[in-house]
Design a protein around this motif. Structure first.
Motif, PDB file in Angstrom:
ATOM      1  N   GLY A  38      14.388  -4.641   0.881  1.00  0.00           N
ATOM      2  CA  GLY A  38      13.999  -5.998   0.526  1.00  0.00           C
ATOM      3  C   GLY A  38      13.329  -6.109  -0.826  1.00  0.00           C
ATOM      4  N   ASP A  39      13.046  -7.370  -1.228  1.00  0.00           N
ATOM      5  CA  ASP A  39      12.302  -7.651  -2.461  1.00  0.00           C
ATOM      6  C   ASP A  39      13.082  -7.288  -3.716  1.00  0.00           C
ATOM      7  OD1 ASP A  39      10.303  -8.299  -4.269  1.00  0.00           O
ATOM      8  OD2 ASP A  39       9.207  -6.434  -3.988  1.00  0.00           O
ATOM      9  N   ASN A  40      14.190  -7.990  -3.953  1.00  0.00           N
ATOM     10  CA  ASN A  40      14.902  -7.864  -5.223  1.00  0.00           C
ATOM     11  C   ASN A  40      14.938  -9.217  -5.925  1.00  0.00           C
ATOM     12  OD1 ASN A  40      17.366  -7.762  -2.913  1.00  0.00           O
ATOM     13  ND2 ASN A  40      17.599  -9.353  -4.467  1.00  0.00           N
ATOM     14  N   VAL A  41      14.755  -9.189  -7.228  1.00  0.00           N
ATOM     15  CA  VAL A  41      14.815 -10.396  -8.054  1.00  0.00           C
ATOM     16  C   VAL A  41      15.455 -10.039  -9.390  1.00  0.00           C
ATOM     17  CG1 VAL A  41      12.678 -11.336  -7.059  1.00  0.00           C
ATOM     18  CG2 VAL A  41      12.562  -9.998  -9.158  1.00  0.00           C
ATOM     19  N   VAL A  42      15.757 -11.047 -10.186  1.00  0.00           N
ATOM     20  CA  VAL A  42      15.935 -10.805 -11.609  1.00  0.00           C
ATOM     21  C   VAL A  42      14.706 -11.386 -12.295  1.00  0.00           C
ATOM     22  CG1 VAL A  42      18.445 -10.663 -11.733  1.00  0.00           C
ATOM     23  CG2 VAL A  42      17.353 -12.897 -11.895  1.00  0.00           C
ATOM     24  N   ASP A  43      14.086 -10.571 -13.140  1.00  0.00           N
ATOM     25  CA  ASP A  43      12.927 -11.004 -13.910  1.00  0.00           C
ATOM     26  C   ASP A  43      13.422 -11.686 -15.173  1.00  0.00           C
ATOM     27  OD1 ASP A  43      10.869  -9.983 -12.193  1.00  0.00           O
ATOM     28  OD2 ASP A  43      11.396  -7.969 -12.877  1.00  0.00           O
ATOM     29  N   CYS A  44      13.088 -12.964 -15.319  1.00  0.00           N
ATOM     30  CA  CYS A  44      13.594 -13.778 -16.426  1.00  0.00           C
ATOM     31  C   CYS A  44      12.532 -13.898 -17.510  1.00  0.00           C
ATOM     32  CB  CYS A  44      13.981 -15.160 -15.920  1.00  0.00           C
ATOM     33  SG  CYS A  44      15.304 -15.142 -14.695  1.00  0.00           S
ATOM     34  N   TYR A  45      12.838 -13.344 -18.674  1.00  0.00           N
ATOM     35  CA  TYR A  45      11.958 -13.440 -19.829  1.00  0.00           C
ATOM     36  C   TYR A  45      12.465 -14.607 -20.673  1.00  0.00           C
ATOM     37  CZ  TYR A  45       9.887  -8.849 -18.822  1.00  0.00           C
ATOM     38  OH  TYR A  45       9.229  -7.798 -18.240  1.00  0.00           O
ATOM     39  N   ALA A  46      11.909 -15.796 -20.424  1.00  0.00           N
ATOM     40  CA  ALA A  46      12.420 -17.006 -21.063  1.00  0.00           C
ATOM     41  C   ALA A  46      12.312 -16.933 -22.586  1.00  0.00           C
ATOM     42  CB  ALA A  46      11.672 -18.222 -20.527  1.00  0.00           C
ATOM     43  N   VAL A  70      14.850 -15.083  -8.274  1.00  0.00           N
ATOM     44  CA  VAL A  70      14.459 -14.959  -9.675  1.00  0.00           C
ATOM     45  C   VAL A  70      12.939 -14.994  -9.788  1.00  0.00           C
ATOM     46  CG1 VAL A  70      16.578 -16.077 -10.453  1.00  0.00           C
ATOM     47  CG2 VAL A  70      14.513 -17.440 -10.166  1.00  0.00           C
ATOM     48  N   CYS A  71      12.432 -14.377 -10.825  1.00  0.00           N
ATOM     49  CA  CYS A  71      11.007 -14.437 -11.146  1.00  0.00           C
ATOM     50  C   CYS A  71      10.887 -14.679 -12.645  1.00  0.00           C
ATOM     51  CB  CYS A  71      10.310 -13.133 -10.756  1.00  0.00           C
ATOM     52  SG  CYS A  71       8.524 -13.156 -11.004  1.00  0.00           S
ATOM     53  N   VAL A  72      10.098 -15.686 -13.029  1.00  0.00           N
ATOM     54  CA  VAL A  72       9.926 -16.026 -14.442  1.00  0.00           C
ATOM     55  C   VAL A  72       8.708 -15.276 -14.968  1.00  0.00           C
ATOM     56  CG1 VAL A  72       9.711 -17.881 -16.118  1.00  0.00           C
ATOM     57  CG2 VAL A  72      10.878 -18.306 -13.939  1.00  0.00           C
ATOM     58  N   GLY A  80       6.395 -18.049 -12.329  1.00  0.00           N
ATOM     59  CA  GLY A  80       7.036 -18.778 -11.238  1.00  0.00           C
ATOM     60  C   GLY A  80       8.121 -17.937 -10.609  1.00  0.00           C
ATOM     61  N   ALA A  81       8.676 -18.418  -9.496  1.00  0.00           N
ATOM     62  CA  ALA A  81       9.705 -17.639  -8.798  1.00  0.00           C
ATOM     63  C   ALA A  81      10.492 -18.529  -7.850  1.00  0.00           C
ATOM     64  CB  ALA A  81       9.063 -16.489  -8.021  1.00  0.00           C
ATOM     65  N   ASP A  82      11.654 -18.049  -7.464  1.00  0.00           N
ATOM     66  CA  ASP A  82      12.455 -18.627  -6.387  1.00  0.00           C
ATOM     67  C   ASP A  82      13.040 -17.450  -5.612  1.00  0.00           C
ATOM     68  OD1 ASP A  82      13.974 -20.708  -4.908  1.00  0.00           O
ATOM     69  OD2 ASP A  82      15.677 -19.689  -5.833  1.00  0.00           O
ATOM     70  N   PRO A 140      21.984 -11.439 -20.864  1.00  0.00           N
ATOM     71  CA  PRO A 140      21.605 -12.825 -21.174  1.00  0.00           C
ATOM     72  C   PRO A 140      21.271 -13.598 -19.896  1.00  0.00           C
ATOM     73  CG  PRO A 140      23.514 -12.184 -22.456  1.00  0.00           C
ATOM     74  CD  PRO A 140      23.276 -11.069 -21.473  1.00  0.00           C
ATOM     75  N   MET A 141      20.240 -14.393 -19.970  1.00  0.00           N
ATOM     76  CA  MET A 141      19.743 -15.096 -18.793  1.00  0.00           C
ATOM     77  C   MET A 141      20.711 -16.188 -18.353  1.00  0.00           C
ATOM     78  SD  MET A 141      15.894 -16.564 -18.280  1.00  0.00           S
ATOM     79  CE  MET A 141      16.079 -17.913 -19.447  1.00  0.00           C
ATOM     80  N   GLU A 142      21.143 -16.102 -17.087  1.00  0.00           N
ATOM     81  CA  GLU A 142      22.021 -17.100 -16.500  1.00  0.00           C
ATOM     82  C   GLU A 142      21.496 -17.480 -15.128  1.00  0.00           C
ATOM     83  OE1 GLU A 142      26.324 -16.576 -16.720  1.00  0.00           O
ATOM     84  OE2 GLU A 142      26.001 -14.837 -18.031  1.00  0.00           O
ATOM     85  N   VAL A 143      20.399 -18.249 -15.107  1.00  0.00           N
ATOM     86  CA  VAL A 143      19.791 -18.690 -13.851  1.00  0.00           C
ATOM     87  C   VAL A 143      19.305 -20.123 -14.016  1.00  0.00           C
ATOM     88  CG1 VAL A 143      19.042 -16.369 -13.173  1.00  0.00           C
ATOM     89  CG2 VAL A 143      17.522 -17.822 -14.498  1.00  0.00           C
ATOM     90  N   ASP A 144      19.120 -20.787 -12.886  1.00  0.00           N
ATOM     91  CA  ASP A 144      18.596 -22.148 -12.870  1.00  0.00           C
ATOM     92  C   ASP A 144      17.089 -22.096 -12.663  1.00  0.00           C
ATOM     93  OD1 ASP A 144      18.009 -24.788 -12.603  1.00  0.00           O
ATOM     94  OD2 ASP A 144      19.256 -25.144 -10.831  1.00  0.00           O
ATOM     95  N   LEU A 145      16.333 -22.206 -13.758  1.00  0.00           N
ATOM     96  CA  LEU A 145      14.886 -22.085 -13.667  1.00  0.00           C
ATOM     97  C   LEU A 145      14.234 -23.318 -13.056  1.00  0.00           C
ATOM     98  CD1 LEU A 145      13.960 -20.323 -17.041  1.00  0.00           C
ATOM     99  CD2 LEU A 145      14.358 -19.312 -14.791  1.00  0.00           C
ATOM    100  N   THR A 146      14.985 -24.384 -12.839  1.00  0.00           N
ATOM    101  CA  THR A 146      14.407 -25.575 -12.218  1.00  0.00           C
ATOM    102  C   THR A 146      14.053 -25.322 -10.749  1.00  0.00           C
ATOM    103  OG1 THR A 146      16.561 -26.488 -11.555  1.00  0.00           O
ATOM    104  CG2 THR A 146      15.729 -27.071 -13.749  1.00  0.00           C
ATOM    105  N   LEU A 147      14.612 -24.263 -10.160  1.00  0.00           N
ATOM    106  CA  LEU A 147      14.306 -23.919  -8.771  1.00  0.00           C
ATOM    107  C   LEU A 147      12.973 -23.192  -8.635  1.00  0.00           C
ATOM    108  CD1 LEU A 147      17.833 -22.578  -7.712  1.00  0.00           C
ATOM    109  CD2 LEU A 147      16.864 -24.835  -7.199  1.00  0.00           C
ATOM    110  N   SER A 148      12.387 -22.801  -9.762  1.00  0.00           N
ATOM    111  CA  SER A 148      11.196 -21.962  -9.740  1.00  0.00           C
ATOM    112  C   SER A 148       9.973 -22.704  -9.212  1.00  0.00           C
ATOM    113  CB  SER A 148      10.917 -21.441 -11.153  1.00  0.00           C
ATOM    114  OG  SER A 148       9.758 -20.654 -11.183  1.00  0.00           O
TER     115      SER A 148
END
Length: 291
Positions: free
Chosen positions: A10-18, A81-83, A95-97, A267-275
Motif C-alpha cells: 500500500g501507499d503509492n503516489v506520484v509526488d508532483c513538484y508543481a 497524487v501528492c503535491v 496537498g494530496a488525493d 512531465p506532470m500529467e495529473v489533475d491537481l484540482t482533486l488535491s
C-alpha cells in the motif's frame, strides 16, 4: 549473506513538484520496496494504481528498479497524487488525493505474506485492522510516521518486528521515550529518525544512536524511507546495530542528493484540482475494515 525477501503493501503516489512541472513515483511503502531492493533484498510491491499517466509511471519505475509488481493492481479511477513544495531543501506536503490507493490485502497477497521474511506497511496505508493478520504470517515493519498516540502505538506496536517513527522535532530524551513506549507495547525493534540530529534504534531495551551524515540537501523527500529500508534489511541480515545504523545514515544522506524519492521523473500529467490538504485527507479517509 542471506537475501531477505520483503513485501511492501500500500501507499503509492506520484509526488508532483508543481514548480518543476514534474512528477515522481513515491509513497513510503513504494519507496521502501525500491530502496530495500537497492540494498540487496528481493522485494515485492502490492498496491493499486489506475491506467493513467501517473499509474503508468509507477508501474514502469518499479519494473526498471527490479521490484516484483505481480501484486500491483490496476483499478478504475485515478492514481494517488501528492503535491510537493520545497523550503530550504526540506520537502513540504501541500496537498494530496489518495485516488484508488487505499486497499486491503487479497487472498493472494496474504499467501505471499506467508512466504516472505517481512512485510512493510504503515500509517498511510490505512490498514491497521489487518496488522494482526499480517504479523501472523510474517515479520511486520510498520511506519508510524509522526504518530505519537500511545493507544494506537500500543495496539499496532504489539505486532511489530520493526516500528519506525519520524521524530525530526523531538529532543533526544523525547525520542528515546517514544521508542520505549513502542518497545513496551511489544515492538522488538524501534527506530526513531531525527533528521539532521541522526536516529535512535532500540533493540531489546538497548539504545544505539546514529549521527546524521552532514550534507547540504537538495531534497529530503524519501530520506526517512531510505533509513527505514536499510535498517530493516540490516536487521533481517543480522548485521551489528552500529553497522546497519551507519549504513542507513549514509544512504539517507545520499537520497537527499536528488529530487523525488528515487528519481524517474516525467512531465506532470495529473489533475491537481482533486488535491486536498493533508489534514483533510487523514480526517476523511476511512480505514480499510478488518476481514
Amino acid at each position: 549473506m542471506p537475501v531477505p525477501r520483503i513485501l511492501s503493501f500500500g501507499d503509492n503516489v506520484v509526488d508532483c513538484y508543481a514548480d518543476q512541472n514534474l512528477m515522481y513515483p513515491g509513497g513510503n511503502c513504494l519507496n521502501h520496496a525500491v530502496f530495500a531492493h537497492r540494498f540487496g533484498a528481493e522485494t515485492y510491491y502490492a498496491g493499486a494504481v489506475s491506467d493513467d499517466a501517473a499509474g503508468r509511471l509507477i508501474r514502469s519505475a518499479l519494473e526498471r528498479e527490479g521490484v516484483d509488481i505481480s501484486h500491483l493492481r490496476n483499478l478504475p479511477g485515478n492514481t494517488a497524487v501528492c503535491v510537493i513544495g520545497t523550503e530550504d531543501g526540506e520537502r513540504v506536503f501541500l496537498g494530496a488525493d489518495l485516488g484508488v490507493s487505499i486497499i486491503g490485502p487479497t487472498a493472494e497477497d496474504l499467501d505471499l505474506m506467508a512466504k516472505v521474511d517481512a512485510v512493510h506497511t504503515g500509517r498511510s496505508s490505512h490498514i491497521d485492522a489487518w496488522v494482526p493478520h499480517i504479523s501472523a504470517r510474517s515479520l511486520l515493519s510498520f511506519d508510524f510516521a509522526t504518530i505519537q498516540d500511545r493507544e494506537r502505538i500500543g495496539r499496532v506496536g504489539a505486532h511489530c518486528y520493526l516500528a519506525s517513527f519520524s521524530g525530526g522535532g523531538l529532543a533526544e530524551d523525547a525520542a528515546i521515550d517514544l521508542a520505549a513506549t513502542a518497545a513496551a507495547a511489544g515492538a522488538l525493534n524501534v527506530l526513531v529518525t531525527r533528521g539532521e540530529n541522526g536516529a535512535v534504534l532500540m533493540r531489546s531495551g538497548q539504545v544505539t544512536q546514529a549521527r546524521a551524515v552532514v550534507i547540504t540537501p537538495l531534497d529530503t523527500l524519501g530520506a526517512g524511507d531510505t533509513f527505514i529500508a536499510r535498517v530493516l534489511v540490516g536487521l533481517l541480515r543480522q548485521e551489528a546495530t552500529s553497522d546497519l545504523l551507519s549504513a542507513a545514515a549514509t544512504e539517507a544522506a545520499h537520497t537527499c542528493s536528488w529530487h523525488g524519492g528515487f528519481g524517474h521523473a516525467e512531465p506532470m500529467e495529473v489533475d491537481l484540482t482533486l488535491s486536498k490538504t493533508v489534514d483533510e485527507i487523514y480526517r476523511i479517509t476511512k480505514p480499510v475494515p478488518a476481514p
